[in-house]
Design a protein around this motif. Structure first.
Motif, short mmCIF file in Angstrom:
data_model
loop_
_atom_site.label_atom_id
_atom_site.label_comp_id
_atom_site.label_asym_id
_atom_site.label_seq_id
_atom_site.Cartn_x
_atom_site.Cartn_y
_atom_site.Cartn_z
N ARG A 15 -33.92 60.16 110.36
CA ARG A 15 -35.22 59.67 110.81
C ARG A 15 -35.54 60.17 112.21
O ARG A 15 -36.65 60.65 112.49
N ASN A 16 -34.57 60.09 113.13
CA ASN A 16 -34.79 60.54 114.50
C ASN A 16 -34.98 62.05 114.57
O ASN A 16 -35.80 62.55 115.34
N ALA A 17 -34.24 62.80 113.76
CA ALA A 17 -34.37 64.25 113.78
C ALA A 17 -35.73 64.70 113.25
O ALA A 17 -36.31 65.65 113.78
N THR A 18 -36.26 64.04 112.22
CA THR A 18 -37.59 64.42 111.73
C THR A 18 -38.68 64.08 112.74
O THR A 18 -39.65 64.81 112.86
N ARG A 19 -38.50 62.99 113.48
CA ARG A 19 -39.48 62.65 114.52
C ARG A 19 -39.47 63.66 115.65
O ARG A 19 -40.51 63.91 116.27
N ASN A 20 -38.30 64.25 115.92
CA ASN A 20 -38.19 65.26 116.97
C ASN A 20 -38.43 66.67 116.47
O ASN A 20 -38.31 67.63 117.22
N ARG A 21 -38.75 66.81 115.19
CA ARG A 21 -38.98 68.12 114.55
C ARG A 21 -37.77 69.04 114.64
O ARG A 21 -37.91 70.25 114.81
N ALA A 22 -36.57 68.47 114.54
CA ALA A 22 -35.35 69.28 114.56
C ALA A 22 -35.19 70.02 113.23
O ALA A 22 -35.68 69.56 112.19
N LYS A 23 -34.52 71.16 113.27
CA LYS A 23 -34.31 71.94 112.05
C LYS A 23 -33.10 71.44 111.27
O LYS A 23 -33.11 71.44 110.04
N THR A 24 -32.06 71.02 111.99
CA THR A 24 -30.85 70.51 111.34
C THR A 24 -30.41 69.22 112.03
O THR A 24 -30.79 68.95 113.16
N VAL A 25 -29.58 68.47 111.32
CA VAL A 25 -29.00 67.26 111.87
C VAL A 25 -27.57 67.15 111.33
O VAL A 25 -27.29 67.54 110.20
N SER A 26 -26.68 66.65 112.16
CA SER A 26 -25.28 66.51 111.80
C SER A 26 -24.96 65.03 111.60
O SER A 26 -25.25 64.20 112.47
N VAL A 27 -24.37 64.69 110.44
CA VAL A 27 -23.98 63.31 110.14
C VAL A 27 -22.52 63.30 109.72
O VAL A 27 -21.95 64.33 109.36
N LEU A 28 -21.91 62.11 109.77
CA LEU A 28 -20.51 61.99 109.37
C LEU A 28 -20.36 62.21 107.87
O LEU A 28 -21.23 61.85 107.08
#
Length: 133
Positions: A15-28
């Protein structure tokens, strides 16, 4: 510090990455998180994901987020339904259809993590993990 709800952590990071318009996100990395990523990819909310496993550690999942042709957000809302303190279980005929079928519900079943459409196809219910619009 131990994490009490890794699924909520994954959804919050997305959710936070889409609000920041990030291309990728890392999760556990975990089996449930991989299942959620597979459902999101199959339903077209993310482009793809890759599991990175270092030696003797849990590892991470790199999720490639998806946006529209003009940069508009595809994943508008992602909400955790079942929590560690209050589990939410639904039969197959009680699984919600967000926005009359335009969104999806993610359900953990005895056959793995599935979308609401997949649950209706195989006629199985389970724990309602999240809803995505």
């Amino acid at each position: 510090m131990s994490m009490s709800d890794p699924i909520a952590d994954m959804l919050t990071r997305i959710r936070n990455a889409t609000r920041n318009r990030a291309k990728t996100v890392s999760v556990l990395n975990s089996k449930v998180n991989q299942g959620i990523a597979q459902v999101l990819q199959a339903e077209g909310y993310i482009t793809g994901f890759e599991v990175n496993k270092p030696d003797n550690r849990q590892g991470t999942i790199e999720i490639d987020l998806k946006y529209g042709p003009r940069g508009e957000v595809i994943l508008h809302e992602i909400k955790r339904e079942s929590r560690p303190g209050c589990r939410v279980y639904r039969r197959v005929d009680e699984i919600p259809q967000p926005m009359q079928g335009l969104g999806i519900s993610i359900v953990s079943t005895s056959r793995g993590v599935m979308s609401d459409r997949g649950c209706r196809d195989v006629k199985v219910g389970g724990e309602l993990l999240a809803t995505v619009i």
